[in-house]
Design a protein around this motif. Structure first.
Motif, PDB file in Angstrom:
ATOM      1  N   ALA A  72       0.827  -1.203   0.000  1.00  0.00           N
ATOM      2  CA  ALA A  72       0.000   0.000   0.000  1.00  0.00           C
ATOM      3  C   ALA A  72       0.865   1.258   0.000  1.00  0.00           C
ATOM      4  CB  ALA A  72      -0.932  -0.003   1.212  1.00  0.00           C
ATOM      5  N   GLU A  73       1.892   1.269   0.837  1.00  0.00           N
ATOM      6  CA  GLU A  73       2.694   2.480   0.971  1.00  0.00           C
ATOM      7  C   GLU A  73       3.544   2.749  -0.262  1.00  0.00           C
ATOM      8  OE1 GLU A  73       4.744   2.550   4.739  1.00  0.00           O
ATOM      9  OE2 GLU A  73       2.856   2.541   5.855  1.00  0.00           O
ATOM     10  N   HIS A  74       4.027   1.685  -0.899  1.00  0.00           N
ATOM     11  CA  HIS A  74       4.871   1.870  -2.084  1.00  0.00           C
ATOM     12  C   HIS A  74       4.088   1.710  -3.376  1.00  0.00           C
ATOM     13  CE1 HIS A  74       8.635   2.125   0.214  1.00  0.00           C
ATOM     14  NE2 HIS A  74       8.058   1.266   1.035  1.00  0.00           N
ATOM     15  N   LYS A  75       2.776   1.550  -3.257  1.00  0.00           N
ATOM     16  CA  LYS A  75       1.894   1.419  -4.421  1.00  0.00           C
ATOM     17  C   LYS A  75       2.394   0.332  -5.366  1.00  0.00           C
ATOM     18  CE  LYS A  75      -0.854   4.602  -3.071  1.00  0.00           C
ATOM     19  NZ  LYS A  75      -0.772   6.057  -3.222  1.00  0.00           N
ATOM     20  N   LEU A  76       2.705  -0.841  -4.791  1.00  0.00           N
ATOM     21  CA  LEU A  76       3.214  -1.950  -5.595  1.00  0.00           C
ATOM     22  C   LEU A  76       2.062  -2.822  -6.086  1.00  0.00           C
ATOM     23  CD1 LEU A  76       6.065  -3.018  -3.166  1.00  0.00           C
ATOM     24  CD2 LEU A  76       6.328  -1.710  -5.280  1.00  0.00           C
ATOM     25  N   PRO A  77       2.103  -3.251  -7.345  1.00  0.00           N
ATOM     26  CA  PRO A  77       1.043  -4.136  -7.847  1.00  0.00           C
ATOM     27  C   PRO A  77       1.122  -5.536  -7.249  1.00  0.00           C
ATOM     28  CG  PRO A  77       2.720  -3.782  -9.528  1.00  0.00           C
ATOM     29  CD  PRO A  77       3.065  -2.879  -8.384  1.00  0.00           C
ATOM     30  N   GLY A  78       2.269  -5.865  -6.645  1.00  0.00           N
ATOM     31  CA  GLY A  78       2.421  -7.183  -6.042  1.00  0.00           C
ATOM     32  C   GLY A  78       3.767  -7.309  -5.363  1.00  0.00           C
ATOM     33  N   LEU A  79       3.934  -8.399  -4.637  1.00  0.00           N
ATOM     34  CA  LEU A  79       5.212  -8.671  -3.963  1.00  0.00           C
ATOM     35  C   LEU A  79       5.732 -10.032  -4.410  1.00  0.00           C
ATOM     36  CD1 LEU A  79       4.265  -7.771  -0.272  1.00  0.00           C
ATOM     37  CD2 LEU A  79       5.723  -6.406  -1.794  1.00  0.00           C
ATOM     38  N   LEU A  80       7.036 -10.150  -4.415  1.00  0.00           N
ATOM     39  CA  LEU A  80       7.655 -11.446  -4.664  1.00  0.00           C
ATOM     40  C   LEU A  80       7.753 -12.153  -3.304  1.00  0.00           C
ATOM     41  CD1 LEU A  80       9.016 -13.090  -6.935  1.00  0.00           C
ATOM     42  CD2 LEU A  80      11.159 -11.975  -6.319  1.00  0.00           C
ATOM     43  N   VAL A  81       7.268 -13.391  -3.241  1.00  0.00           N
ATOM     44  CA  VAL A  81       7.276 -14.138  -1.984  1.00  0.00           C
ATOM     45  C   VAL A  81       8.356 -15.222  -2.052  1.00  0.00           C
ATOM     46  CG1 VAL A  81       5.911 -15.550  -0.391  1.00  0.00           C
ATOM     47  CG2 VAL A  81       4.808 -13.717  -1.693  1.00  0.00           C
ATOM     48  N   LEU A  82       9.215 -15.213  -1.050  1.00  0.00           N
ATOM     49  CA  LEU A  82      10.306 -16.194  -0.983  1.00  0.00           C
ATOM     50  C   LEU A  82       9.976 -17.270   0.041  1.00  0.00           C
ATOM     51  CD1 LEU A  82      13.293 -13.651  -0.869  1.00  0.00           C
ATOM     52  CD2 LEU A  82      12.162 -14.622  -2.884  1.00  0.00           C
ATOM     53  N   ASP A  83      10.460 -18.475  -0.197  1.00  0.00           N
ATOM     54  CA  ASP A  83      10.231 -19.535   0.787  1.00  0.00           C
ATOM     55  C   ASP A  83      11.287 -19.472   1.895  1.00  0.00           C
ATOM     56  OD1 ASP A  83      12.551 -20.739  -0.141  1.00  0.00           O
ATOM     57  OD2 ASP A  83      11.525 -22.322  -1.246  1.00  0.00           O
ATOM     58  N   GLU A  84      11.254 -20.447   2.797  1.00  0.00           N
ATOM     59  CA  GLU A  84      12.125 -20.428   3.976  1.00  0.00           C
ATOM     60  C   GLU A  84      13.609 -20.400   3.588  1.00  0.00           C
ATOM     61  OE1 GLU A  84       9.830 -22.603   3.255  1.00  0.00           O
ATOM     62  OE2 GLU A  84       8.247 -22.403   4.763  1.00  0.00           O
ATOM     63  N   ARG A  85      13.923 -20.937   2.398  1.00  0.00           N
ATOM     64  CA  ARG A  85      15.330 -20.963   1.965  1.00  0.00           C
ATOM     65  C   ARG A  85      15.720 -19.734   1.138  1.00  0.00           C
ATOM     66  NH1 ARG A  85      14.495 -26.288  -1.185  1.00  0.00           N
ATOM     67  NH2 ARG A  85      12.643 -25.009  -1.544  1.00  0.00           N
ATOM     68  N   GLY A  86      14.772 -18.789   0.979  1.00  0.00           N
ATOM     69  CA  GLY A  86      15.064 -17.587   0.206  1.00  0.00           C
ATOM     70  C   GLY A  86      14.867 -17.767  -1.292  1.00  0.00           C
ATOM     71  N   GLU A  87      14.219 -18.877  -1.683  1.00  0.00           N
ATOM     72  CA  GLU A  87      13.965 -19.103  -3.109  1.00  0.00           C
ATOM     73  C   GLU A  87      12.592 -18.563  -3.498  1.00  0.00           C
ATOM     74  OE1 GLU A  87      14.806 -23.099  -4.355  1.00  0.00           O
ATOM     75  OE2 GLU A  87      16.651 -23.182  -3.190  1.00  0.00           O
ATOM     76  N   PRO A  88      12.481 -17.999  -4.735  1.00  0.00           N
ATOM     77  CA  PRO A  88      11.190 -17.437  -5.163  1.00  0.00           C
ATOM     78  C   PRO A  88      10.103 -18.513  -5.143  1.00  0.00           C
ATOM     79  CG  PRO A  88      12.951 -16.825  -6.692  1.00  0.00           C
ATOM     80  CD  PRO A  88      13.521 -17.869  -5.772  1.00  0.00           C
ATOM     81  N   LYS A  89       9.006 -18.219  -4.455  1.00  0.00           N
ATOM     82  CA  LYS A  89       7.933 -19.203  -4.306  1.00  0.00           C
ATOM     83  C   LYS A  89       6.670 -18.789  -5.044  1.00  0.00           C
ATOM     84  CE  LYS A  89       4.839 -21.158  -0.822  1.00  0.00           C
ATOM     85  NZ  LYS A  89       5.000 -22.617  -0.947  1.00  0.00           N
ATOM     86  N   ALA A  90       6.350 -17.493  -5.003  1.00  0.00           N
ATOM     87  CA  ALA A  90       5.095 -17.023  -5.607  1.00  0.00           C
ATOM     88  C   ALA A  90       5.133 -15.516  -5.784  1.00  0.00           C
ATOM     89  CB  ALA A  90       3.916 -17.412  -4.722  1.00  0.00           C
ATOM     90  N   ILE A  91       4.184 -15.029  -6.566  1.00  0.00           N
ATOM     91  CA  ILE A  91       3.922 -13.596  -6.616  1.00  0.00           C
ATOM     92  C   ILE A  91       2.583 -13.390  -5.924  1.00  0.00           C
ATOM     93  CG2 ILE A  91       3.378 -11.630  -8.115  1.00  0.00           C
ATOM     94  CD1 ILE A  91       5.274 -13.056 -10.203  1.00  0.00           C
ATOM     95  N   LEU A  92       2.571 -12.433  -5.003  1.00  0.00           N
ATOM     96  CA  LEU A  92       1.332 -12.119  -4.285  1.00  0.00           C
ATOM     97  C   LEU A  92       0.798 -10.797  -4.832  1.00  0.00           C
ATOM     98  CD1 LEU A  92      -0.726 -12.481  -1.971  1.00  0.00           C
ATOM     99  CD2 LEU A  92       0.937 -11.468  -0.418  1.00  0.00           C
ATOM    100  N   PRO A  93      -0.232 -10.854  -5.687  1.00  0.00           N
ATOM    101  CA  PRO A  93      -0.757  -9.612  -6.255  1.00  0.00           C
ATOM    102  C   PRO A  93      -1.562  -8.832  -5.222  1.00  0.00           C
ATOM    103  CG  PRO A  93      -1.557 -11.575  -7.451  1.00  0.00           C
ATOM    104  CD  PRO A  93      -0.950 -12.028  -6.160  1.00  0.00           C
ATOM    105  N   ALA A  94      -1.586  -7.508  -5.375  1.00  0.00           N
ATOM    106  CA  ALA A  94      -2.354  -6.661  -4.455  1.00  0.00           C
ATOM    107  C   ALA A  94      -3.833  -7.044  -4.488  1.00  0.00           C
ATOM    108  CB  ALA A  94      -2.167  -5.179  -4.809  1.00  0.00           C
ATOM    109  N   SER A  95      -4.317  -7.495  -5.642  1.00  0.00           N
ATOM    110  CA  SER A  95      -5.739  -7.864  -5.740  1.00  0.00           C
ATOM    111  C   SER A  95      -6.050  -9.094  -4.878  1.00  0.00           C
ATOM    112  CB  SER A  95      -6.135  -8.127  -7.188  1.00  0.00           C
ATOM    113  OG  SER A  95      -5.353  -9.170  -7.740  1.00  0.00           O
TER     114      SER A  95
END
Lengths: 164, 164
Positions: free
Chosen positions: B30-53
């Motif tokens: 919300a504060e950075h007006k991002l359309p989504g966030l990159l979600v990393l798993d416990e090992r720091g590997e890309p797991k998913a994209i979490l869209p603002a919607s």
């Protein structure tokens, strides 16, 4: 606290017409780093969202999309000719056949109504348009992140809430 | 002209961990007006994209999503309590069950390889990560609009080409 309406959350957004030049539209996205453009039909009504990834799909030769390993062996000369794929094409030609019309809300809809629609269709933005006798008039868009800001801001959970 | 590699196009992007606090993640978007966030798993590997919607979908009560006309009659008191839906939840709890892992490219992949993958999966961004013996290390992301800029820029079709 007064009810927040869609019109209060509306921001301007770059739009193009289905008849606009495809290369101009691609340049607009590239230069302003836009994730997509709002596409209007001949009457100025919201018709589709054209994502930047769809424009890339138009640029990349079909045989490379089918077999991305070919991309590594396509020489740079060919890469230089990619944007010829857009020459003489219109924005309407670049839209995906399955592109759904963008969700449209009324300026008087409440923030929660907008949120419900956005959640239902999982769209990163909704168009805000006023229906009049002479057609639909676009006011702008509401992005998911802007709406999230509003929903969180109401409860004072944002550290940067204006006037807090 | 030297071949442009994924590493040359990589930019930093806000990421959170599956175990991060959901409300903190919502605030970040919300504060950075991002359309989504990159979600990393416990090992720091890309797991998913979490869209603002998707985050909005978590905030809005299920009965309102099922029948958006109810949104108009939910009073403001209830709207104020929306973000309680995030209290005590983790980012991983907010991901859609159908969320696909983000497309990942190697830093040495060419711009055309990245474009082919992006076109194939129609993703607004790809993660750039280096595979090493001790796991996958995230370098950043490439957005569709940034890649479009690169593909158009090569052919001198952008008016603002640096050094032109």
């Amino acid at each position: 606290m007064p009810t927040v309406r869609a019109r209060d959350l509306t921001v301007e957004y770059e739009s193009v017409c289905v008849d606009s030049d495809a290369l101009d539209a691609a340049r607009l996205m590239a230069e302003h780093k836009l994730p997509g453009l709002l596409v209007l039909d001949e009457r100025g009504e919201p018709k589709a969202i054209l994502p930047a990834s769809q424009m890339i799909k138009v640029l990349v030769p079909a045989y490379v999309i089918e077999d991305p390993t070919l991309a590594a062996v396509v020489d740079e000369q060919h890469a230089d000719r990619l944007c010829q794929a857009l020459a003489g094409r219109r924005v309407g030609d670049c839209l995906s056949k399955t592109a759904a019309p963008p969700p449209i809300v009324d300026p008087d809809d409440t923030a929660l109504e907008v949120a419900a629609l956005m959640a239902q269709v999982r769209s990163p933005l909704v168009a805000v348009a006023e229906k009049a006798k002479d057609g639909t008039h676009l006011l702008g868009v509401i992005t998911a992140s802007h709406l999230l800001h509003e929903l969180l801001g109401k409860t004072g959970t944002l550290s940067s809430t204006p006037g807090a």
